[in-house]
Design an enzyme around this catalytic site. Structure first.
Site, PDB file in Angstrom:
ATOM      1  N   SER A  82      46.108 -25.494  27.613  1.00  0.00           N
ATOM      2  CA  SER A  82      46.797 -26.760  27.858  1.00  0.00           C
ATOM      3  C   SER A  82      47.003 -26.990  29.347  1.00  0.00           C
ATOM      4  CB  SER A  82      48.140 -26.771  27.130  1.00  0.00           C
ATOM      5  OG  SER A  82      48.946 -25.714  27.572  1.00  0.00           O
ATOM      6  N   HIS A 138      55.870 -19.407  33.074  1.00  0.00           N
ATOM      7  CA  HIS A 138      57.196 -19.846  32.628  1.00  0.00           C
ATOM      8  C   HIS A 138      58.061 -20.304  33.793  1.00  0.00           C
ATOM      9  CE1 HIS A 138      55.583 -17.112  29.583  1.00  0.00           C
ATOM     10  NE2 HIS A 138      56.164 -17.933  28.734  1.00  0.00           N
ATOM     11  N   LEU A 176      74.824 -31.708  17.108  1.00  0.00           N
ATOM     12  CA  LEU A 176      75.265 -30.686  18.065  1.00  0.00           C
ATOM     13  C   LEU A 176      74.295 -30.601  19.236  1.00  0.00           C
ATOM     14  CD1 LEU A 176      77.293 -28.510  18.838  1.00  0.00           C
ATOM     15  CD2 LEU A 176      76.012 -26.870  17.471  1.00  0.00           C
TER      16      LEU A 176
HETATM   17  N1  GLN Z   1      46.182 -22.953  23.891  1.00  0.00           N
HETATM   18  C1  GLN Z   1      47.609 -23.022  23.899  1.00  0.00           C
HETATM   19  C2  GLN Z   1      48.085 -23.603  25.208  1.00  0.00           C
HETATM   20  O1  GLN Z   1      47.478 -23.377  26.191  1.00  0.00           O
HETATM   21  C3  GLN Z   1      48.226 -21.682  23.695  1.00  0.00           C
HETATM   22  C4  GLN Z   1      49.723 -21.742  23.652  1.00  0.00           C
HETATM   23  C5  GLN Z   1      50.389 -20.455  23.267  1.00  0.00           C
HETATM   24  O2  GLN Z   1      49.803 -19.419  23.250  1.00  0.00           O
HETATM   25  N2  GLN Z   1      51.622 -20.496  22.918  1.00  0.00           N
HETATM   26  O3  GLN Z   1      49.084 -24.271  25.284  1.00  0.00           O
END
Ligand code: GLN
Ligand code: ZN
Length: 771
Positions: free
Chosen positions: A449, A710, A18
Site C-alpha cells: 500500500s 509505524h 464512547l
Molecule cells: N499489502 C498490505 C499493505 O501494504 C499488507 C498490510 C499488512 O500486512 N497488514 O498495506
C-alpha cells in the site's frame, strides 16, 4: 432456580458513543464532565438492556474509559513514574496519558518526570486469542500496590442507585500479574503476589460495605499452559483471599481447564465459571469434581461470535447440570460480550433471512435468560416459542441453499496433495524466476500500500454514495496508480506495486467480492481504546464469482516496463479477521478461501503478472492458546496458503508478508508455506528476528524490513545499511531483499518518498559493497 448472569457487556455503545465522546474529548471538543456523562448514560443504558433481556445479575466494572486492564493498573497504583502526577491522585488525564502517551511538558500534561521528554504510552498487546488489545501493566521489582482509583466503587454505587443487582468484575491477581511486563531489573513477577493480595482484600472489603454479595474474579490464564509455580500460586492466593468478604465466582474462559481442572474446581471460592463453547468436553469432569457447596456457571452462549445459539441442544446439557446442581447452576455467555457487537436490532438493512441467524450482545443476553427460564419454568409459552424459533433457525441454516453450495463443497472435496504443492522445489523455481525477472542483487520493493490520502477516501465514499460514476471512480484510482508507478520508477525501485488505493481494508476489499460473506452496518467491536473494527461475516460456502484485482494490477503493469507485483490477502488472514461460521471448521473455511484466492492468483498470472504477493498478516494470530493444539493449526494454515499459491508455473514468483517479529516458534511452518520470498517486520527489533534463522535454516528468499513504517520518522540510508549488513551475515546475499516493515498506507507521501530514497540508496550501496 437457575440464575442468568453476564460476564461483561460491550462498553463502546451501539452507535459507538464512547468512541465518539473519547475522540471529541481528546480533541478538546468535550470536557471531562461531558465525557463522564456519556459514560454514565452508556452504563445505565447497558444495564437496562441486559435487565430487559432477562439477566438477573448484572456485571459492573466492565465499563472502561480505554481498557479494563488499564483501569486495574490505576486501581492498584501501578502507574509508571513517567505518568505519575506531581501531586494528588491520578486523573483521567493520567489514564489517557498511560494509554496514548503524553507530551513532554509536565505542567500541561499533568505528568511529572525528570525531563521534559514525551512519555511513551504503555505497550498494547492482544488479549489472549481475541482481537481486543489491552495495555500491558509495567511491573518493577520494588512495585508497591496502593488503592489509587475508585471508579469501580463509584459505578457500583451508581448501579445500586438505579436499583440493579450487580456483580463487580475484577481481573484476578494471577491473571493481572501474568499480563504484566517486568521493567527495570529482572525479577520474577510472582514475587509481587503477596504484596498485591492485601489490595484485593481491601477492594473486597469495600465492595462488601457497599452491599455487594457476589464478585466475579476473572482468571482466564487457567485456560493456558501454566508453569507449575503459577499453578501453586493459585492455591496460595485464593487461600488468602478466602478470608476476604463477598462470594467469589472464579471465571475462566477462552478454553478448557484441562490440567488445571482439579486446581480450579477446588480453589476455596464460592463458584466457578467455565467456557463450554470453546471446551464443551470439560463439562462432565467439572460436574463430577466440583465440591458440593459451589455454584457452577456454564458459559453456553458464544461471546466471541455473532451466531444465534442452538438453544435446544444447549438445553440438553443444562438439564443434566440442573438435576445435579439446582440452585447452584448459573447460566452465562462463554466470556465477556466485549467481543461481540452490541445490538442486532439496529441492522434494519440486512436481508431478513441472514439476520434471523444472528445474535449480538443484547440478543445473547436474551438467549442466556431463555435458557435459565427453560429450566425454571419449562411450560412457559414464551420459552416454548423461543425454543421453537431457535430450532427453526438451526433447521434453516442446516439446509439453506445460500449456505451450502454443492459446487464449492465438491471442489474442496477434490483437493489432492498435488494442489498444495508447487511444480518444482524452490531451488529449481528460483533459477527460472531469476532469469525471467532479471532483478539486481538485493532487489528493492514495498509491501503493497501507498498513502491512503483523504482524496482517495473521499473518492471511495462518493462512489459508494453514487455521487461518482463507476467510470469517474475508475479514473480517480487510475490516476492514483499512475502517480504511484511514476514515483516508484523515479525512485528506482526494482519491483513495483500499484499502491492499493482502491482498498478500504485488506480483508473487507476481498470479502466484498466473494460469495458467502455478509456485512453489517453497526457490527462494531472494540479493538483498543476508541478503535473499533467491523469484521465481515462468513455465513456460507465461499467462492469467487469473478476476478477481484486483475483490472487494477493489469492497468498498473501496462504503465511500466518494470515488474509489477500483484497484491492479495491470504486465506488465513481473511479468516482470522472475519467472524467465522460455527457450523463448519475453521480449516474448511480456510480451504474454501484458499480456492477462491487461488483462482485470483492464476488469473493474475494469466494476465502477465510475474510476481504475486499473498499477505498473511494474521498467520501467527491464529495460534491456539494451548501448545498441544499448535501443530494441527499450523499444518492446515500453511496448507491453505500453499493451496492458494500453488496453481502457478515455476517462473511465477510468490511472495508473502507478515508483520510481527516473533517467529522463533513458528518458523518451520512459515518455511512450510514455501513462498518464494517472505517480507517481514524486523526493524523495530533490530533484526532480532534473524535469531530464528540461526537455529533453523530458512530456505527461501527473505526481505527483513529495514525501516519502521509505524513512525513518521525518516531513517537515513546508513541506519538501514547497518540493519542490512546484519541481515547479510545470516541470510545468503543472493536471497536477501530490501523493503520496509509493512505497508505505507498510514504514512504521508512526503515521508514515504523520503524514506524510500534512503532505502534505494542503502540497497545500491550494499550492492557495491558485496559485489
Ligand atoms: N499489502 C498490505 C499493505 O501494504 C499488507 C498490510 C499488512 O500486512 N497488514 O498495506
Ligand atoms: Zn504488514
Amino acid at each position: 432456580m437457575a440464575l442468568a448472569h453476564n460476564l461483561g457487556f460491550p462498553r463502546i455503545g451501539g452507535d459507538r458513543e464512547l468512541k465518539k465522546a473519547l475522540e471529541a474529548h481528546w480533541k478538546g471538543d468535550l470536557d471531562v464532565a461531558g465525557l463522564r456523562s456519556v459514560g454514565r448514560d452508556l452504563r445505565a443504558q447497558h444495564w437496562q438492556l441486559q435487565k430487559d433481556a432477562g439477566i438477573d445479575l448484572l456485571p459492573v466494572g466492565d465499563f472502561a474509559w480505554y481498557d479494563q486492564v488499564l483501569t486495574h493498573s490505576l486501581m492498584f497504583g501501578v502507574i509508571p513514574n513517567r505518568f505519575r502526577p506531581a501531586a494528588g491522585a491520578p486523573t483521567l488525564d493520567t489514564l489517557f496519558a498511560m494509554a496514548r502517551g503524553a507530551v513532554g511538558n509536565s505542567s500541561s500534561s499533568g505528568c511529572c518526570g525528570a525531563h521534559a521528554q514525551p512519555a511513551v504510552a504503555q505497550e498494547l498487546t492482544k488479549w489472549f486469542d481475541s482481537n481486543y488489545h489491552y495495555l500491558v501493566p509495567e511491573l518493577t521489582a520494588d512495585q508497591q500496590f496502593q488503592l489509587s482509583w475508585t471508579q469501580l466503587f463509584e459505578e457500583v454505587e451508581e448501579g445500586h442507585a438505579l436499583g440493579h443487582r450487580l456483580k463487580p468484575v475484577l481481573i484476578g491477581p494471577l491473571t493481572y500479574l501474568w499480563l504484566g511486563k517486568v521493567k527495570g531489573a529482572a525479577f520474577d513477577k510472582l514475587e509481587l503476589l503477596e504484596r498485591l493480595l492485601p489490595l484485593y482484600e481491601q477492594i473486597l472489603q469495600r465492595l462488601a460495605g457497599q452491599g455487594v454479595e457476589w464478585v466475579q474474579i476473572d482468571e482466564p490464564i487457567l485456560a493456558l499452559d501454566l508453569p507449575q509455580d503459577w499453578k501453586n500460586a493459585f492455591e496460595r492466593a485464593y487461600n488468602i483471599l478466602q478470608r476476604a468478604p463477598c462470594k467469589k465466582l472464579l471465571a475462566t474462559y477462552f478454553g478448557g481447564l484441562e490440567d488445571c481442572l482439579g486446581l480450579a474446581a477446588n480453589l476455596p471460592v464460592d463458584g466457578l465459571h467455565i467456557d463450554l463453547v470453546r471446551a464443551p468436553q470439560q463439562f462432565p469432569a467439572v460436574l463430577d469434581r466440583l465440591p458440593a457447596y459451589k455454584v457452577l456457571s456454564l458459559g453456553v452462549v458464544n461471546g466471541r461470535n455473532i451466531w444465534r445459539t442452538d438453544l435446544v441442544r444447549v438445553l440438553e446439557v443444562l438439564q443434566q447440570a440442573d438435576e445435579r446442581l439446582g440452585e447452584r447452576l448459573w447460566i452465562a455467555p462463554s466470556c465477556s460480550l466485549l467481543h461481540s457487537p452490541v445490538d442486532l436490532a439496529r441492522e434494519d438493512q440486512l436481508d431478513a433471512e441472514l439476520r434471523s441467524w444472528l445474535a449480538f450482545a443484547v440478543q445473547k443476553c436474551a438467549e442466556v435468560a431463555v435458557l435459565a427460564a427453560a429450566l425454571n419454568d419449562p411450560q412457559n409459552a414464551e420459552v416454548q416459542a423461543a425454543l421453537a424459533a431457535s430450532q427453526a433457525v438451526q433447521a434453516s441454516r442446516a439446509s439453506s441453499a445460500r449456505i451450502h453450495k454443492p459446487a464449492v463443497q465438491a471442489r474442496v472435496a477434490s483437493i489432492s496433495a498435488a494442489h498444495s504443492q508447487r511444480l518444482s522445489p524452490f531451488a529449481l523455481r528460483i533459477e527460472q524466476q531469476r532469469s525471467r525477472l532479471q532483478l539486481p542483487a538485493f532487489p528493492t520493493t514495498t509491501i503493497g500500500s501507498f498513502p491512503q490520502t483523504t482524496a482517495i477516501r473521499l473518492a471511495r465514499q462518493a462512489f459508494k454514495q453514487g455521487k461518482l460514476s463507476s467510470a469517474e471512480y475508475t479514473e480517480a484510482m487510475h490516476s492514483e496508480i499512475r502517480h504511484a508507478v511514476a514515483l516508484q520508477e523515479k525512485l528506482g525501485l526494482d519491483v513495483l506495486v500499484h499502491g492499493e488505493a482502491e482498498r478500504n481494508d485488506m480483508v473487507e476489499y476481498f470479502a466484498e467480492q466473494l460469495d458467502g460473506y455478509l456485512f453489517t452496518r453497526f457490527g462494531w467491536v472494540q479493538s483498543y481504546g476508541s478503535r473499533c473494527v467491523k469484521p465481515a461475516v462468513i455465513y456460507g460456502d465461499l467462492s469467487r464469482p469473478q476476478p477481484m484485482t486483475v483490472d487494477w494490477i493489469g492497468y498498473a503493469q501496462g504503465l511500466t516496463g518494470k515488474v509489477m507485483k500483484g497484491m492479495l490477502t491470504g486465506p488465513v488472514t481473511m479468516l482470522m479477521w472475519s467472524f467465522a461460521r460455527d457450523d463448519i471448521s475453521r480449516e474448511q473455511q480456510a480451504r474454501q478461501l484458499a480456492l477462491a484466492i487461488r483462482d485470483e492468483v492464476n488469473d493474475l498470472e494469466a494476465a502477465g503478472i510475474r510476481i504475486i504477493q499473498i499477505d498473511e498478516a494474521a498467520f501467527r494470530e491464529g495460534l491456539p492458546l494451548r501448545r498441544a493444539q499448535w501443530r494441527e493449526y499450523l499444518d492446515w494454515a500453511s496448507e491453505a496458503f500453499r493451496l492458494c499459491a500453488s496453481g502457478v508455473q515455476d517462473a511465477t514468483q510468490i511472495h508473502t508478508h507478515m508483520c510481527y517479529s516473533e517467529f522463533n516458534d513458528v518458523i518451520e511452518s512459515i518455511a512450510a508455506m514455501d513462498a518464494d520470498v517472505i517480507t517481514i517486520e524486523t526493524s523495530r527489533s533490530d533484526m532480532e528476528l534473524l535469531d530464528a534463522f540461526e537455529a533453523f535454516d530458512y530456505p527461501n528468499d527473505i526481505g527483513p524490513g529495514v525501516y519502521d513504517i509505524h513512525s513518521p520518522r525518516v531513517p537515513d540510508a546508513q541506519e538501514m545499511l547497518k540493519l542490512l549488513r546484519k541481515a547479510a551475515q545470516r541470510i545468503a546475499p543472493e536471497r536477501l531483499w530490501v523493503n520496509p516493515d509493512c505497508g505505507l498506507k498510514t504514512r504521508g507521501w512526503a515521508e514515504t518518498e523520503a524514506a524510500l530514497v534512503q532505502m534505494v540508496t542503502a540497497a545500491r550501496q550494499l550492492r557495491t559493497e558485496l559485489a
